[in-house]
Design a protein around this motif. Structure first.
Motif, PDB file in Angstrom:
ATOM      1  N   LEU A  63       0.843  -1.326  -0.063  1.00 28.81           N
ATOM      2  CA  LEU A  63      -0.036  -0.174   0.060  1.00 28.81           C
ATOM      3  C   LEU A  63       1.005   1.221   0.228  1.00 28.81           C
ATOM      4  O   LEU A  63       1.856   1.416   0.914  1.00 28.81           O
ATOM      5  CB  LEU A  63      -0.970  -0.106   1.266  1.00 28.81           C
ATOM      6  N   ASP A  64       0.761   1.966  -1.070  1.00 32.06           N
ATOM      7  CA  ASP A  64       1.391   3.374  -1.067  1.00 32.06           C
ATOM      8  C   ASP A  64       0.800   4.339  -0.310  1.00 32.06           C
ATOM      9  O   ASP A  64      -0.463   4.698  -0.768  1.00 32.06           O
ATOM     10  CB  ASP A  64       1.428   3.839  -2.580  1.00 32.06           C
ATOM     11  N   LEU A  65       1.216   4.741   0.765  1.00 35.28           N
ATOM     12  CA  LEU A  65       0.413   5.362   1.814  1.00 35.28           C
ATOM     13  C   LEU A  65      -0.068   6.851   1.313  1.00 35.28           C
ATOM     14  O   LEU A  65      -1.107   7.197   1.405  1.00 35.28           O
ATOM     15  CB  LEU A  65       0.881   5.569   3.333  1.00 35.28           C
ATOM     16  N   ASN A  66       0.944   7.453   0.432  1.00 40.00           N
ATOM     17  CA  ASN A  66       0.754   8.693   0.274  1.00 40.00           C
ATOM     18  C   ASN A  66      -0.465   8.945  -0.941  1.00 40.00           C
ATOM     19  O   ASN A  66      -1.114   9.769  -1.198  1.00 40.00           O
ATOM     20  CB  ASN A  66       1.977   9.377  -0.554  1.00 40.00           C
ATOM     21  N   ARG A  67      -0.497   7.630  -1.664  1.00 38.19           N
ATOM     22  CA  ARG A  67      -1.531   7.565  -2.824  1.00 38.19           C
ATOM     23  C   ARG A  67      -2.790   7.222  -2.110  1.00 38.19           C
ATOM     24  O   ARG A  67      -3.768   7.576  -2.843  1.00 38.19           O
ATOM     25  CB  ARG A  67      -1.190   6.565  -3.943  1.00 38.19           C
ATOM     26  N   TYR A  68      -2.661   6.585  -1.074  1.00 38.15           N
ATOM     27  CA  TYR A  68      -3.958   6.172  -0.443  1.00 38.15           C
ATOM     28  C   TYR A  68      -4.799   7.442   0.376  1.00 38.15           C
ATOM     29  O   TYR A  68      -5.872   7.467   0.643  1.00 38.15           O
ATOM     30  CB  TYR A  68      -3.582   5.168   0.821  1.00 38.15           C
ATOM     31  N   LEU A  69      -3.987   8.364   1.040  1.00 37.17           N
ATOM     32  CA  LEU A  69      -4.562   9.517   1.365  1.00 37.17           C
ATOM     33  C   LEU A  69      -5.374  10.234   0.734  1.00 37.17           C
ATOM     34  O   LEU A  69      -5.479  10.179  -0.494  1.00 37.17           O
ATOM     35  CB  LEU A  69      -3.375  10.499   1.969  1.00 37.17           C
ATOM     36  N   GLY A  70      -6.539  11.124   1.343  1.00 34.53           N
ATOM     37  CA  GLY A  70      -7.308  11.851   0.751  1.00 34.53           C
ATOM     38  C   GLY A  70      -8.773  11.542   1.056  1.00 34.53           C
ATOM     39  O   GLY A  70      -8.905  10.877   1.972  1.00 34.53           O
ATOM     40  N   VAL A  71      -9.573  11.976   0.281  1.00 33.85           N
ATOM     41  CA  VAL A  71     -11.065  11.753   0.536  1.00 33.85           C
ATOM     42  C   VAL A  71     -11.573  10.412  -0.107  1.00 33.85           C
ATOM     43  O   VAL A  71     -11.204  10.159  -1.197  1.00 33.85           O
ATOM     44  CB  VAL A  71     -11.873  12.832   0.218  1.00 33.85           C
ATOM     45  N   TRP A  72     -12.343   9.600   0.527  1.00 35.10           N
ATOM     46  CA  TRP A  72     -12.833   8.507  -0.018  1.00 35.10           C
ATOM     47  C   TRP A  72     -14.244   8.388   0.346  1.00 35.10           C
ATOM     48  O   TRP A  72     -14.934   8.907   1.545  1.00 35.10           O
ATOM     49  CB  TRP A  72     -12.439   7.097   0.581  1.00 35.10           C
ATOM     50  N   ASN A  73     -15.414   8.083  -0.730  1.00 35.45           N
ATOM     51  CA  ASN A  73     -16.595   8.016  -0.569  1.00 35.45           C
ATOM     52  C   ASN A  73     -17.040   6.503  -0.105  1.00 35.45           C
ATOM     53  O   ASN A  73     -16.505   5.609  -0.646  1.00 35.45           O
ATOM     54  CB  ASN A  73     -17.408   8.310  -1.590  1.00 35.45           C
ATOM     55  N   GLN A  74     -17.923   6.130   0.831  1.00 37.15           N
ATOM     56  CA  GLN A  74     -18.326   4.654   1.374  1.00 37.15           C
ATOM     57  C   GLN A  74     -19.720   4.427   0.252  1.00 37.15           C
ATOM     58  O   GLN A  74     -20.663   5.171   0.410  1.00 37.15           O
ATOM     59  CB  GLN A  74     -18.868   4.853   2.719  1.00 37.15           C
ATOM     60  N   LEU A  75     -19.344   3.481  -0.508  1.00 34.78           N
ATOM     61  CA  LEU A  75     -20.452   3.176  -1.777  1.00 34.78           C
ATOM     62  C   LEU A  75     -21.197   1.794  -0.951  1.00 34.78           C
ATOM     63  O   LEU A  75     -22.499   1.897  -1.580  1.00 34.78           O
ATOM     64  CB  LEU A  75     -19.929   2.993  -2.848  1.00 34.78           C
ATOM     65  N   ALA A  76     -20.780   1.121  -0.050  1.00 33.01           N
ATOM     66  CA  ALA A  76     -21.386  -0.037   0.378  1.00 33.01           C
ATOM     67  C   ALA A  76     -20.526  -0.263   1.915  1.00 33.01           C
ATOM     68  O   ALA A  76     -19.484   0.014   2.012  1.00 33.01           O
ATOM     69  CB  ALA A  76     -21.435  -1.022  -0.398  1.00 33.01           C
ATOM     70  N   ALA A  77     -21.187  -0.792   2.674  1.00 32.86           N
ATOM     71  CA  ALA A  77     -20.923  -1.524   4.027  1.00 32.86           C
ATOM     72  C   ALA A  77     -21.530  -2.530   4.690  1.00 32.86           C
ATOM     73  O   ALA A  77     -22.666  -2.669   4.178  1.00 32.86           O
ATOM     74  CB  ALA A  77     -20.702  -0.156   4.628  1.00 32.86           C
ATOM     75  N   SER A 173     -16.768  -6.749   9.444  1.00 29.37           N
ATOM     76  CA  SER A 173     -17.009  -5.520   9.033  1.00 29.37           C
ATOM     77  C   SER A 173     -16.424  -5.161   7.640  1.00 29.37           C
ATOM     78  O   SER A 173     -15.511  -6.378   7.075  1.00 29.37           O
ATOM     79  CB  SER A 173     -16.184  -4.331   9.892  1.00 29.37           C
ATOM     80  N   GLY A 174     -16.943  -4.414   7.054  1.00 34.06           N
ATOM     81  CA  GLY A 174     -16.252  -4.447   5.642  1.00 34.06           C
ATOM     82  C   GLY A 174     -16.875  -2.985   5.048  1.00 34.06           C
ATOM     83  O   GLY A 174     -18.046  -2.322   5.342  1.00 34.06           O
ATOM     84  N   PHE A 175     -15.896  -2.251   4.198  1.00 33.07           N
ATOM     85  CA  PHE A 175     -16.334  -0.890   3.468  1.00 33.07           C
ATOM     86  C   PHE A 175     -15.914  -0.827   1.895  1.00 33.07           C
ATOM     87  O   PHE A 175     -14.715  -1.489   1.852  1.00 33.07           O
ATOM     88  CB  PHE A 175     -15.870   0.379   4.116  1.00 33.07           C
ATOM     89  N   VAL A 176     -16.805  -0.490   1.078  1.00 33.24           N
ATOM     90  CA  VAL A 176     -16.339  -0.341  -0.483  1.00 33.24           C
ATOM     91  C   VAL A 176     -16.165   1.147  -0.216  1.00 33.24           C
ATOM     92  O   VAL A 176     -17.206   2.048  -0.171  1.00 33.24           O
ATOM     93  CB  VAL A 176     -17.279  -0.870  -1.191  1.00 33.24           C
ATOM     94  N   LEU A 177     -14.862   1.681  -0.419  1.00 35.34           N
ATOM     95  CA  LEU A 177     -14.582   2.962  -0.565  1.00 35.34           C
ATOM     96  C   LEU A 177     -14.057   3.119  -2.238  1.00 35.34           C
ATOM     97  O   LEU A 177     -13.551   2.704  -2.857  1.00 35.34           O
ATOM     98  CB  LEU A 177     -13.334   3.389  -0.013  1.00 35.34           C
ATOM     99  N   THR A 201     -19.152 -12.441   1.744  1.00 37.00           N
ATOM    100  CA  THR A 201     -20.060 -12.596   0.680  1.00 37.00           C
ATOM    101  C   THR A 201     -20.983 -11.163   0.359  1.00 37.00           C
ATOM    102  O   THR A 201     -21.120 -10.453   1.610  1.00 37.00           O
ATOM    103  CB  THR A 201     -21.562 -13.252   1.150  1.00 37.00           C
ATOM    104  N   PRO A 202     -20.927 -10.907  -0.731  1.00 34.07           N
ATOM    105  CA  PRO A 202     -21.475  -9.598  -1.088  1.00 34.07           C
ATOM    106  C   PRO A 202     -22.886  -9.453  -0.755  1.00 34.07           C
ATOM    107  O   PRO A 202     -23.319  -8.143  -0.135  1.00 34.07           O
ATOM    108  CB  PRO A 202     -21.625  -9.505  -2.755  1.00 34.07           C
ATOM    109  N   CYS A 203     -23.446 -10.137  -0.169  1.00 36.81           N
ATOM    110  CA  CYS A 203     -24.856 -10.104   0.698  1.00 36.81           C
ATOM    111  C   CYS A 203     -24.828  -9.422   1.943  1.00 36.81           C
ATOM    112  O   CYS A 203     -25.765  -8.785   2.535  1.00 36.81           O
ATOM    113  CB  CYS A 203     -25.592 -11.511   0.594  1.00 36.81           C
ATOM    114  N   MET A 204     -23.584  -9.761   2.722  1.00 37.96           N
ATOM    115  CA  MET A 204     -23.408  -8.993   3.979  1.00 37.96           C
ATOM    116  C   MET A 204     -23.194  -7.523   3.682  1.00 37.96           C
ATOM    117  O   MET A 204     -23.549  -6.673   4.804  1.00 37.96           O
ATOM    118  CB  MET A 204     -22.054  -9.330   4.341  1.00 37.96           C
ATOM    119  N   TYR A 205     -23.365  -6.807   2.399  1.00 41.31           N
ATOM    120  CA  TYR A 205     -22.842  -5.519   2.335  1.00 41.31           C
ATOM    121  C   TYR A 205     -24.199  -4.592   1.758  1.00 41.31           C
ATOM    122  O   TYR A 205     -24.997  -5.158   1.138  1.00 41.31           O
ATOM    123  CB  TYR A 205     -21.840  -5.166   1.221  1.00 41.31           C
TER     124      TYR A 205
END
Length: 223
Positions: A63-77, A173-177, A201-205
């Motif tokens: 994981l490139d931390l510098n690229r991972y920084l910033g704003v993420w939208n949660q689209l599923a959880a 737990s799980g988050f789609v960002l 399973t995707p049914c959890m989200y």
């Protein structure tokens, strides 16, 4: 993504929301449990006789931390009690703090139209991949210590860092960002494949409404 301090305009609104929200969570959890049991029986055994999952899902190789920084939208959880008050536009913003850790700012729009937010800190627990972290939130019971076990694993990541899948060692737990408010159909298929590869399973989200994206709340396996 822990968000608190929801304010209600009246008692009836509060009671009606929590009744509806908890029914949704219970239905989803029951559906997932039924799928797991059915799959175990169909393979010739009982649910209790199946081998346990590995200790935790594998993190991405690097994981490139510098690229991972910033704003993420949660689209599923995966539904959790602490995110039931979020009606739409759930976001996480990650920045470096003076100590070299990650400053976490989670926010969302509540059912009453207000802003709910919380701030915390994430520390990398895995110097090899950089993709396993401990996230803490001051004042939150059991999560207020800066140092602790891994509770945030980046298990899948688009090559261009446009979307990510985050879960934890227990897979509860799980988050789609996503960097954007919406994903196209082929990308959603990649996300669902990543969820399955992580031992879930995707049914959890449940999908998370976003301005400019989806407006419904539904199990990801049905989209």
């Amino acid at each position: 993504m822990h968000l608190y301090e929801l304010k209600w305009s009246n008692t009836v609104e509060r009671e009606e929301f929590f009744v509806t929200a908890h029914r949704t969570v219970r239905r989803t959890a029951g559906f997932v449990a039924a799928l797991v049991t059915f799959g175990a029986l169909a393979s010739g055994g009982s649910a209790l006789a199946q081998p346990l999952l590995p200790p935790g899902p594998a993190p991405v190789p690097a994981l490139d931390l510098n690229r991972y920084l910033g704003v993420w939208n949660q689209l599923a959880a995966v539904p959790q009690p602490f995110n039931l008050e979020c009606a739409r536009d759930t976001r996480a913003e990650y920045t470096l703090d003076p100590q070299g850790n990650i400053a976490v700012h989670n926010s969302c729009t509540t059912w009453s139209g207000g802003l709910n937010e919380i701030r915390g800190t994430a520390k990398v627990n895995d110097p090899v991949t950089g993709a396993q972290l401990h996230v803490s939130f001051p004042g939150v019971p059991s999560q207020n210590m800066l140092d602790g076990p891994t509770n945030y694993i980046v298990t899948a990541l688009a090559p261009d860092y446009s979307w990510a899948l985050v879960t934890d060692p227990s897979r509860l737990s799980g988050f789609v960002l996503s960097r954007s408010a919406a994903l196209d159909a082929p990308t959603w298929e990649q996300v669902k494949s990543a969820i399955a590869a992580a031992g879930q399973t995707p049914c959890m989200y449940l999908t998370s409404p976003t301005t400019g994206g989806r407006s419904d709340i539904a199990p990801l396996c049905l989209r």
